[in-house]
Design a protein around this motif. Structure first.
Motif, PDB file in Angstrom:
ATOM      1  N   UNK A 540       0.810  -1.220   0.000  1.00 28.86           N
ATOM      2  CA  UNK A 540       0.000   0.000   0.000  1.00 28.86           C
ATOM      3  C   UNK A 540       0.843   1.269   0.000  1.00 28.86           C
ATOM      4  N   UNK A 541       2.152   1.126   0.116  1.00 33.69           N
ATOM      5  CA  UNK A 541       2.983   2.312   0.314  1.00 33.69           C
ATOM      6  C   UNK A 541       2.904   3.273  -0.875  1.00 33.69           C
ATOM      7  N   UNK A 542       2.926   2.733  -2.095  1.00 31.13           N
ATOM      8  CA  UNK A 542       2.840   3.598  -3.279  1.00 31.13           C
ATOM      9  C   UNK A 542       1.515   4.357  -3.304  1.00 31.13           C
ATOM     10  N   UNK A 543       0.436   3.668  -2.925  1.00 34.92           N
ATOM     11  CA  UNK A 543      -0.881   4.303  -2.900  1.00 34.92           C
ATOM     12  C   UNK A 543      -0.924   5.430  -1.876  1.00 34.92           C
ATOM     13  N   UNK A 544      -0.363   5.177  -0.684  1.00 34.27           N
ATOM     14  CA  UNK A 544      -0.327   6.193   0.371  1.00 34.27           C
ATOM     15  C   UNK A 544       0.490   7.391  -0.090  1.00 34.27           C
ATOM     16  N   UNK A 545       1.631   7.121  -0.718  1.00 31.01           N
ATOM     17  CA  UNK A 545       2.492   8.213  -1.182  1.00 31.01           C
ATOM     18  C   UNK A 545       1.798   9.030  -2.275  1.00 31.01           C
ATOM     19  N   UNK A 546       1.066   8.359  -3.132  1.00 28.84           N
ATOM     20  CA  UNK A 546       0.343   9.069  -4.196  1.00 28.84           C
ATOM     21  C   UNK A 546      -0.685  10.039  -3.615  1.00 28.84           C
TER      22      UNK A 546
END
Length: 673
Positions: A540-546
């Motif tokens: 989920x890290x990429x989604x959170x960063x986006x």
């Protein structure tokens, strides 16, 4: 007269013979008037007010109903037992028990103190739940179970924690025992104990009325059944059952006739809220769900209706901008306008663009865009760069450092200010080394072992780990650790590299690209991918960063309208002040909008995947619940309804398809691929 103002359907339901009655009251059909009429009918039939129990979803709803009854019957209305399930339970139990009622967050501390001492000797590939997650799960179990054991309930949810059940149940047992020893009760305990008491006593009420029956969960239903009411009058709408995540069970309203023999079902079909076009659209969609009880709504409004309008935008930000501009030109009271969304993130763009146009707004059901940590951080950094006297901005920014809290952040700011002869920026970049940044504190007998903690340290102790601020006097702070020193070095490098005489948009870009900002954002990302069970969901890290990056883009777009940083920051503060006054355009999650109505409603971000929310469906939700959410959203509109979606998200580089519900509503003719 409560009864004389009812239409024929409402009157028939309100004056139904004593027994088991279910009233299906769709959106805008006058359920409150019907309940008030029913209470009036009971009182006029000779039933004493104390023999009536009114259960509502909120205490505010019960107070409103009782005040309407009091206009006809005077103070005797105040003798009616009324309120939420929890309020009614507490009033009864407090007479018998010495209850110390506690909020869940207080009892979670007690629960964690028990759970964290447990050892799991035979761990499987699935780690045990964290104490915090187990507490929340146990609460949901108490509300949603139907006589199953915790093991049976957990297994039915697809859990593979069977190896830990005995330990979990041991935690629950000790937790309940300690609560009992200290007379602690939480909301669940109130209902459980009240139900036990009612099973041992004859029902004191001639009739029980239950509002919002479709949102009843199994624990609340057990309370009703424990009372064994002689007469039951329930009002609800299965098409507005949207609280499954909180344990509400639509099977309770759908099985009413099976549970209560000789039950009668009444239907209110006359809608007083919305126009014909809005209701036609709502019905076209909700009819895709199974019809539990037959119903067909009739429009009462005679004004010339405005057809619902579909707004299509090329890009997500353009959608938010377009909605804000329509509101600006609407010439309509702002408090009577609502923007309704499925996901909290959808409101950020609208809130930002409304503020850009100086349109006040109030947000319910989510965190304000300007209260988000990453947005507040960016604005605080900008304020540090612009105003060396903004102590709170310094404290807020510095408190992100390892071992640096708000108290220490204040001391560092004061030290920098001293080193700069009143200018913290100068003290950071060009300190006066002849000045001691921290005055030694006087001995305080109350500090015990820590009264000598403020002994100044050697500023060179971090030299091996630093590059640009070796020997800086601020490093003398006695509580500063090596990670905190590195953090201050990144802060120094950011402040020294940023120019404040350039356009605000460029300053935000500079800050966003800095190692200092990146370091803090990395912390926020890790916090947000950490589950309640303690696990890290790195997928989920990429989604959170986006999502964080999207907020930065929104700030950059807002800043384009300002020539200097000071005016930009002042505009953000002024907008924030208006936002906290509680007036303006309503920004609402669908759950927060329930029970409300507005002249103009915008339902935004109607893209496939976002609404219906496919991720939540995959986690155990259903398309039927998503469809009920859509139904609730659009039936908040009285006169004007806008539905909108965007074809593309430029930040995520994603193309979107329209929501399934737009096809079902007939607003888009082609079938989805």
């Amino acid at each position: 007269m409560p009864l004389s103002g009812l239409n024929l359907e409402q009157y028939s339901a309100a004056t139904a013979p004593m027994g088991y009655n279910l009233v299906i009251a769709s959106a805008g059909t006058g359920k409150t008037s019907t309940i008030v009429g029913r209470i009036a009918y009971l009182l006029e039939s000779g039933i004493q007010p104390q023999e009536i129990l009114l259960l509502t979803f909120t205490n505010k709803a019960s107070q409103e109903m009782i005040s309407r009854v009091a206009k006809r019957f005077g103070d005797i209305a105040k003798r009616i037992e009324c309120g939420t399930f929890h309020a009614v339970s507490y009033r009864f139990l407090k007479e018998k028990y010495h209850i110390s009622l506690k909020q869940p967050k207080e009892l979670k501390v007690l629960f964690k103190s028990i759970a964290q001492n447990r050892v799991y000797p035979h761990q499987t590939s699935t780690p045990p739940y964290s104490a915090q997650y187990l507490f929340d799960l146990y609460s949901l179990f108490l509300n949603a179970r139907n006589n199953e054991s915790f093991e049976e309930w957990l297994s039915a949810r697809g859990s593979d924690h069977g190896a830990y059940i005995d330990i979990y149940e041991g935690i629950f047992e000790e937790y309940q025992m300690l609560k009992k020893q200290h007379n602690y009760m939480d909301y669940n305990d109130l209902l459980i104990e009240y139900a036990k008491e009612m099973r041992e006593h004859p029902c004191p009420y001639q009739e029980i009325l239950c509002d919002e029956y479709q949102d009843t969960n199994p624990l609340q239903n057990q309370v009703i059944q424990a009372l064994e009411p002689k007469s039951l009058f329930c009002v609800g709408d299965y098409d507005q059952s949207i609280y499954a995540f909180n344990g509400a069970d639509i099977a309770i309203i759908s099985s009413f006739k099976e549970i209560y023999h000789n039950a009668k079902v009444w239907t209110l079909s006359k809608n007083y809220r919305s126009t014909r076009h809005i209701l036609d659209l709502a019905n076209r969609v909700i009819e895709k769900n199974a019809r539990i009880y037959p119903k067909s709504l009739e429009v009462i409004k005679t004004s010339e209706p405005i057809p619902p309008k579909l707004l299509v935008y090329e890009e997500l930000f353009e959608q938010y901008q377009g909605v804000a501009k329509r509101i600006l030109s609407a010439n309509h009271p702002l408090d009577d306008i609502a923007i309704i969304f499925r996901n909290n993130s959808s409101a950020d763009g609208c809130e930002a663009l409304l503020r850009e146009l100086n349109i006040p707004s109030k947000r319910k059901g989510g965190v304000s865009f300007f209260d988000a940590k990453e947005v507040a951080l960016m604005l605080d950094i900008c304020s540090v760069l612009y105003n060396h006297k903004d102590m709170m901005a310094y404290i807020n920014v510095l408190s992100y450092g390892s071992g640096i809290g708000s108290a220490m952040g204040k001391e560092i700011y004061e030290g920098l200010s001293a080193l700069g002869n009143g200018n913290a920026r100068v003290g950071l970049l060009r300190p006066d080394t002849s000045i001691r940044p921290f005055a030694k504190r006087a001995k305080n007998a109350q500090l015990g072992l820590f009264d000598d903690f403020f002994t100044l340290q050697d500023v060179e102790r971090f030299d091996i780990a630093l590059r640009t601020i070796k020997g800086h006097p601020i490093l003398a702070h006695p509580k500063l650790n090596v990670e905190g020193a590195k953090f201050l070095e990144m802060f120094f490098e950011l402040v020294s590299s940023c120019k404040t005489n350039i356009h605000p948009t460029n300053i935000i870009t500079q800050v966003a690209r800095s190692p200092f900002y990146e370091h803090i954002i990395e912390q926020l990302c890790l916090q947000r991918i950490k589950g309640k069970d303690g696990s890290m969901d790195f997928a989920r890290k990429d989604e959170v960063r986006e999502k964080i990056d999207r907020k930065v883009v929104l700030l950059q777009d807002i800043a384009k309208g300002y020539e200097n940083l000071g005016r930009f920051l002042n505009a953000m503060v002024l907008g924030s002040s208006e936002n906290t006054q509680g007036s303006g355009v309503n920004l609402l999650t669908i759950h927060a909008s329930k029970g409300l109505e507005f002249g103009i409603v915008f339902v935004i971000d109607l893209m496939h995947g976002r609404f219906p929310n496919l991720k939540l469906i995959a986690k155990g939700g259903s398309i039927e619940e998503e469809r009920r959410l859509f139904y609730v959203a659009i039936t908040r509109a009285k006169e004007v309804l806008y539905l909108s979606y965007a074809k593309r998200d430029a930040v995520k580089n994603i193309d979107y398809q329209p929501s399934l519900f737009l096809y079902e509503a007939g607003l888009i003719q082609e079938a989805p691929s």
